[in-house]
Design a protein around this motif. Structure first.
Motif, PDB file in Angstrom:
ATOM      1  N   ALA A 173      36.350  40.866  40.075  1.00 51.40           N
ATOM      2  CA  ALA A 173      37.564  40.073  40.265  1.00 51.40           C
ATOM      3  C   ALA A 173      38.543  40.709  41.238  1.00 51.40           C
ATOM      4  O   ALA A 173      39.457  40.066  41.710  1.00 51.40           O
ATOM      5  N   PHE A 174      38.350  41.956  41.529  1.00 52.53           N
ATOM      6  CA  PHE A 174      39.322  42.679  42.342  1.00 52.53           C
ATOM      7  C   PHE A 174      38.997  42.597  43.813  1.00 52.53           C
ATOM      8  O   PHE A 174      37.843  42.565  44.212  1.00 52.53           O
ATOM      9  N   CYS A 175      40.035  42.620  44.587  1.00 54.62           N
ATOM     10  CA  CYS A 175      39.893  42.697  46.033  1.00 54.62           C
ATOM     11  C   CYS A 175      40.099  44.152  46.420  1.00 54.62           C
ATOM     12  O   CYS A 175      41.160  44.714  46.193  1.00 54.62           O
ATOM     13  N   PHE A 176      39.075  44.784  46.958  1.00 55.79           N
ATOM     14  CA  PHE A 176      39.169  46.188  47.312  1.00 55.79           C
ATOM     15  C   PHE A 176      39.779  46.302  48.698  1.00 55.79           C
ATOM     16  O   PHE A 176      39.082  46.229  49.696  1.00 55.79           O
ATOM     17  N   ALA A 177      41.095  46.500  48.733  1.00 52.44           N
ATOM     18  CA  ALA A 177      41.803  46.592  50.009  1.00 52.44           C
ATOM     19  C   ALA A 177      42.633  47.857  50.018  1.00 52.44           C
ATOM     20  O   ALA A 177      43.443  48.081  49.137  1.00 52.44           O
ATOM     21  N   ALA A 178      42.450  48.675  51.003  1.00 54.74           N
ATOM     22  CA  ALA A 178      43.182  49.934  51.108  1.00 54.74           C
ATOM     23  C   ALA A 178      44.480  49.703  51.857  1.00 54.74           C
ATOM     24  O   ALA A 178      44.481  49.399  53.036  1.00 54.74           O
ATOM     25  N   GLY A 179      45.587  49.835  51.141  1.00 53.84           N
ATOM     26  CA  GLY A 179      46.890  49.791  51.770  1.00 53.84           C
ATOM     27  C   GLY A 179      47.372  48.419  52.185  1.00 53.84           C
ATOM     28  O   GLY A 179      48.404  48.312  52.833  1.00 53.84           O
ATOM     29  N   ALA A 180      46.679  47.364  51.872  1.00 53.72           N
ATOM     30  CA  ALA A 180      47.122  46.038  52.276  1.00 53.72           C
ATOM     31  C   ALA A 180      48.207  45.531  51.335  1.00 53.72           C
ATOM     32  O   ALA A 180      48.201  45.808  50.150  1.00 53.72           O
ATOM     33  N   HIS A 181      49.127  44.777  51.889  1.00 54.94           N
ATOM     34  CA  HIS A 181      50.175  44.149  51.084  1.00 54.94           C
ATOM     35  C   HIS A 181      49.876  42.665  51.044  1.00 54.94           C
ATOM     36  O   HIS A 181      50.129  41.958  52.011  1.00 54.94           O
ATOM     37  N   ALA A 182      49.340  42.200  49.947  1.00 55.52           N
ATOM     38  CA  ALA A 182      48.890  40.825  49.860  1.00 55.52           C
ATOM     39  C   ALA A 182      49.896  39.960  49.131  1.00 55.52           C
ATOM     40  O   ALA A 182      50.624  40.433  48.273  1.00 55.52           O
ATOM     41  N   GLY A 234      37.431  56.593  41.845  1.00 55.75           N
ATOM     42  CA  GLY A 234      38.067  56.973  43.096  1.00 55.75           C
ATOM     43  C   GLY A 234      38.222  55.840  44.099  1.00 55.75           C
ATOM     44  O   GLY A 234      38.572  56.076  45.247  1.00 55.75           O
ATOM     45  N   GLU A 235      37.989  54.602  43.680  1.00 58.84           N
ATOM     46  CA  GLU A 235      38.115  53.442  44.559  1.00 58.84           C
ATOM     47  C   GLU A 235      39.549  52.922  44.545  1.00 58.84           C
ATOM     48  O   GLU A 235      40.142  52.782  43.482  1.00 58.84           O
ATOM     49  N   ARG A 236      40.073  52.618  45.724  1.00 56.32           N
ATOM     50  CA  ARG A 236      41.405  52.019  45.821  1.00 56.32           C
ATOM     51  C   ARG A 236      41.271  50.530  45.530  1.00 56.32           C
ATOM     52  O   ARG A 236      40.387  49.870  46.076  1.00 56.32           O
ATOM     53  N   VAL A 237      42.132  50.006  44.661  1.00 56.51           N
ATOM     54  CA  VAL A 237      42.077  48.591  44.313  1.00 56.51           C
ATOM     55  C   VAL A 237      43.461  47.964  44.364  1.00 56.51           C
ATOM     56  O   VAL A 237      44.482  48.628  44.183  1.00 56.51           O
ATOM     57  N   GLU A 238      43.436  46.691  44.625  1.00 55.99           N
ATOM     58  CA  GLU A 238      44.596  45.819  44.489  1.00 55.99           C
ATOM     59  C   GLU A 238      44.138  44.774  43.483  1.00 55.99           C
ATOM     60  O   GLU A 238      43.276  43.959  43.781  1.00 55.99           O
ATOM     61  N   ALA A 239      44.669  44.831  42.270  1.00 56.16           N
ATOM     62  CA  ALA A 239      44.181  43.995  41.190  1.00 56.16           C
ATOM     63  C   ALA A 239      45.324  43.189  40.595  1.00 56.16           C
ATOM     64  O   ALA A 239      46.467  43.627  40.597  1.00 56.16           O
ATOM     65  N   TYR A 240      44.988  42.015  40.087  1.00 59.91           N
ATOM     66  CA  TYR A 240      45.978  41.131  39.473  1.00 59.91           C
ATOM     67  C   TYR A 240      45.664  40.966  37.994  1.00 59.91           C
ATOM     68  O   TYR A 240      44.505  40.853  37.607  1.00 59.91           O
ATOM     69  N   PHE A 241      46.738  40.918  37.181  1.00 58.55           N
ATOM     70  CA  PHE A 241      46.605  40.755  35.736  1.00 58.55           C
ATOM     71  C   PHE A 241      47.602  39.711  35.262  1.00 58.55           C
ATOM     72  O   PHE A 241      48.733  39.650  35.753  1.00 58.55           O
ATOM     73  N   HIS A 242      47.177  38.901  34.298  1.00 58.98           N
ATOM     74  CA  HIS A 242      48.057  37.874  33.732  1.00 58.98           C
ATOM     75  C   HIS A 242      49.101  38.554  32.854  1.00 58.98           C
ATOM     76  O   HIS A 242      48.748  39.341  31.978  1.00 58.98           O
ATOM     77  N   PRO A 243      50.387  38.277  33.067  1.00 61.78           N
ATOM     78  CA  PRO A 243      51.429  38.988  32.328  1.00 61.78           C
ATOM     79  C   PRO A 243      51.525  38.638  30.840  1.00 61.78           C
ATOM     80  O   PRO A 243      52.119  39.386  30.081  1.00 61.78           O
ATOM     81  N   LEU A 244      50.917  37.542  30.418  1.00 63.55           N
ATOM     82  CA  LEU A 244      50.937  37.205  28.990  1.00 63.55           C
ATOM     83  C   LEU A 244      49.778  37.866  28.242  1.00 63.55           C
ATOM     84  O   LEU A 244      49.940  38.335  27.122  1.00 63.55           O
ATOM     85  N   THR A 245      48.599  37.917  28.880  1.00 59.09           N
ATOM     86  CA  THR A 245      47.398  38.419  28.205  1.00 59.09           C
ATOM     87  C   THR A 245      46.937  39.781  28.718  1.00 59.09           C
ATOM     88  O   THR A 245      46.112  40.425  28.077  1.00 59.09           O
ATOM     89  N   LEU A 246      47.405  40.165  29.893  1.00 65.20           N
ATOM     90  CA  LEU A 246      46.983  41.372  30.605  1.00 65.20           C
ATOM     91  C   LEU A 246      45.508  41.325  31.001  1.00 65.20           C
ATOM     92  O   LEU A 246      44.910  42.337  31.329  1.00 65.20           O
ATOM     93  N   ALA A 247      44.938  40.121  31.002  1.00 67.51           N
ATOM     94  CA  ALA A 247      43.550  39.937  31.434  1.00 67.51           C
ATOM     95  C   ALA A 247      43.486  39.951  32.962  1.00 67.51           C
ATOM     96  O   ALA A 247      44.424  39.497  33.631  1.00 67.51           O
ATOM     97  N   PRO A 248      42.386  40.457  33.539  1.00 67.43           N
ATOM     98  CA  PRO A 248      42.220  40.411  34.998  1.00 67.43           C
ATOM     99  C   PRO A 248      42.225  38.978  35.502  1.00 67.43           C
ATOM    100  O   PRO A 248      41.713  38.071  34.845  1.00 67.43           O
ATOM    101  N   VAL A 249      42.823  38.769  36.663  1.00 64.75           N
ATOM    102  CA  VAL A 249      42.895  37.457  37.279  1.00 64.75           C
ATOM    103  C   VAL A 249      42.051  37.500  38.557  1.00 64.75           C
ATOM    104  O   VAL A 249      42.262  38.362  39.405  1.00 64.75           O
ATOM    105  N   PRO A 250      41.089  36.564  38.703  1.00 65.62           N
ATOM    106  CA  PRO A 250      40.299  36.519  39.927  1.00 65.62           C
ATOM    107  C   PRO A 250      41.198  36.272  41.132  1.00 65.62           C
ATOM    108  O   PRO A 250      42.199  35.575  41.038  1.00 65.62           O
ATOM    109  N   THR A 251      40.817  36.829  42.270  1.00 67.22           N
ATOM    110  CA  THR A 251      41.598  36.666  43.487  1.00 67.22           C
ATOM    111  C   THR A 251      40.854  35.815  44.499  1.00 67.22           C
ATOM    112  O   THR A 251      39.631  35.711  44.459  1.00 67.22           O
ATOM    113  N   LYS A 252      41.633  35.209  45.394  1.00 63.66           N
ATOM    114  CA  LYS A 252      41.056  34.441  46.494  1.00 63.66           C
ATOM    115  C   LYS A 252      40.660  35.411  47.599  1.00 63.66           C
ATOM    116  O   LYS A 252      41.272  36.462  47.759  1.00 63.66           O
ATOM    117  N   GLN A 253      39.659  35.048  48.356  1.00 64.80           N
ATOM    118  CA  GLN A 253      39.250  35.862  49.499  1.00 64.80           C
ATOM    119  C   GLN A 253      40.286  35.719  50.600  1.00 64.80           C
ATOM    120  O   GLN A 253      40.897  34.690  50.750  1.00 64.80           O
TER     121      GLN A 253
END
Length: 90
Positions: free
Chosen positions: A11-20, A70-89
């Protein structure tokens, strides 16, 4: 725990240093009902993540971190459930 990590990695987008913005959106309701960011941070650090930053984007918690592998990640989580949220490409 291994299942969570495997599912989350997909579900995570592996982006180093990107501001999405706009990679994920959450129908999260009023912020007063959200779980605290500290709880999300503890959940992830307990799994071996090093949290760099947590912010709000699209009604989700957006986390910049380094995983236990050791992988850099930019990940999203739902603030009510703290479950991972899939991201768009990008």
């Amino acid at each position: 725990m291994k299942f969570f990590l495997a599912a989350a990695a997909l579900a995570f987008c592996f982006a180093a240093g990107a501001h999405a913005t706009g990679l994920a959106t959450c129908d999260s309701g009023p912020p007063e009902k959200w779980q605290p960011q500290e709880k999300l941070q503890k959940m992830l650090t307990d799994r071996g993540w090093q949290i760099r930053r947590i912010k709000i984007d699209g009604g989700c918690y957006e986390v910049y971190a380094i995983t236990e592998k050791g992988e850099r990640v930019e990940a999203y989580f739902h603030p009510l459930t703290l479950a991972p949220v899939p991201t768009k490409q990008r």
